[in-house]
Every structure is written in C-alpha cells, then in structure tokens.
Design an enzyme around this catalytic site. Structure first.
Site, PDB file in Angstrom:
ATOM      1  CB  SER A 167      38.506  45.662 107.553  1.00  0.00           C
ATOM      2  OG  SER A 167      37.632  46.551 107.248  1.00  0.00           O
ATOM      3  CG  ASP A 168      32.971  41.791 105.372  1.00  0.00           C
ATOM      4  OD1 ASP A 168      33.838  41.354 104.442  1.00  0.00           O
ATOM      5  OD2 ASP A 168      31.934  41.724 105.174  1.00  0.00           O
ATOM      6  CD  GLN A 169      32.801  49.097 102.183  1.00  0.00           C
ATOM      7  OE1 GLN A 169      33.084  49.027 101.076  1.00  0.00           O
ATOM      8  NE2 GLN A 169      33.169  50.335 102.791  1.00  0.00           N
ATOM      9  CB  ALA A 213      32.812  45.208 110.589  1.00  0.00           C
TER      10      ALA A 213
END
Length: 200
Positions: A72-74, A109
């Site tokens: 995950s990435d933000q 994501a």
C-alpha cells in the site's frame, strides 16, 4: 471445514497499517520493503502511489513465495503537487500552511499479490477540505500531534480531524492508510478467507 489461509504478509513498517489490518482478525506478519520511493519524472501523484504499492508488494513477495502479500502507498495531492511525509516540524507546518482552506485529495493504493503470483490492485480516494487556519493554530496542532510520519501532516484518527471542514471518501479507513473494504475484496479474490462464505 474452513480452508487454511495462506501466509499473509503486510509489506509495510507503518504502525497505522498494522493496526488497521489487525481489525480483520487474520494472523499476519509485517515486513518493510526496501525500494526507492522517489517519484519519476512526469509521474502524477496517483501514478506514483499505484506504482509504489505494487513495487512494495513485489519486493516482499519475492522473499515469501506462496504467501499473500499486501502492498500500500498513500499520497496527498494539493493541486497536482505531491505531499509526502513531512518528517520534521518545520516541514509539517509548511505543508499545513499551504493546505489551509484548500481541498486535498488523498489517494491510497492497494496491491495484493496472491499465492499464485496474481496481482490485484485498487485505488481509494478521499477528498479533504481543510479549514482556514492561522499559523498559531497549525503550530499548536503540530506540537501536540507531531504528525511527521503522515502524508500531508493531518491525522484524521486523532486531533487532525479538527483541521478538516469536510471529508468525502469511498472507505472510512482509507485516509488512515489502508482501505479495509477494498482490501477485504482483494483478499477474498486472492484466496484469503476473511469471513466464511464472504463473496468478493
């Protein structure tokens, strides 16, 4: 008889993501990836976010064959400018001063790699309208919360909610860093039982 879940690995060192994943009640381990998180030339904040989620998951999956891996990435997008983690008090104040009175789009994501190597992705977005804030207010918030490890410096799960005028999201956990509704779907599609009989 309930099928045993594959090994589940969260490709992250974020305590926020660990705490969110614990809500699903599925045993997992967490392992940070070692990738370059710099945006590429011409890449939008959303494109960077989606690419990094996949790269994190792939890096960890390579060390755990047969596991189901979550990446995950933000990113916080202020009128096309990517706002990352501030890391320092000065940078945090600078970010919040630039954000005050504006609407920020936080993109989170997800990438889930199934035991067979299939990659499934999902993007969750949250629109946050920030209140008009004085420097004094921002400094008081930063000194109390020290939000140096959060993209955009605003922690909705704590005092950061006071900085926000409105929040619109497709998933209430997305802004904290791991959209659990979307993740439940991707895990189910990847062969992980979140709840018996749950359909993706």
């Amino acid at each position: 008889m309930i099928k045993k879940n594959p090994e589940l690995v969260l490709a992250s060192s974020s305590r926020y993501r660990r705490e969110l994943l614990e809500r699903l009640g599925i045993p997992f381990t967490a392992e940070a990836s070692d990738i370059d998180e710099t945006s590429r030339e011409g890449e939008t904040p959303v494109e960077a976010c989606q690419r990094l989620a996949v790269e994190k998951a792939k890096w960890v999956a390579a060390k755990h064959p047969g596991a189901c891996v979550i990446g995950s990435d933000q990113v916080a997008d202020l009128d096309g400018v990517r706002l990352g983690k501030p890391h320092t008090r000065e940078r945090s104040i600078e970010q919040l001063l630039a954000m005050q009175g504006h609407t920020i789009v936080f993109s989170t994501a997800l990438a889930v790699i199934a035991p067979d190597g299939t990659v499934r992705e999902k993007l969750s977005q949250t629109r946050v309208k920030m209140r008009p804030l004085t420097r004094e207010t921002i400094e008081a918030y930063v000194d109390r919360e020290e939000p140096y490890d959060c993209a955009g410096s605003a922690k909705i799960e704590k005092l950061g909610i006071a900085l926000m005028e409105t929040v619109e999201s497709d998933d209430p956990t997305s802004l904290i860093g791991l959209p659990l509704m979307a993740l439940t779907t991707l895990l189910t599609q990847s062969g992980v039982t979140v709840l018996p009989g749950l359909k993706a």
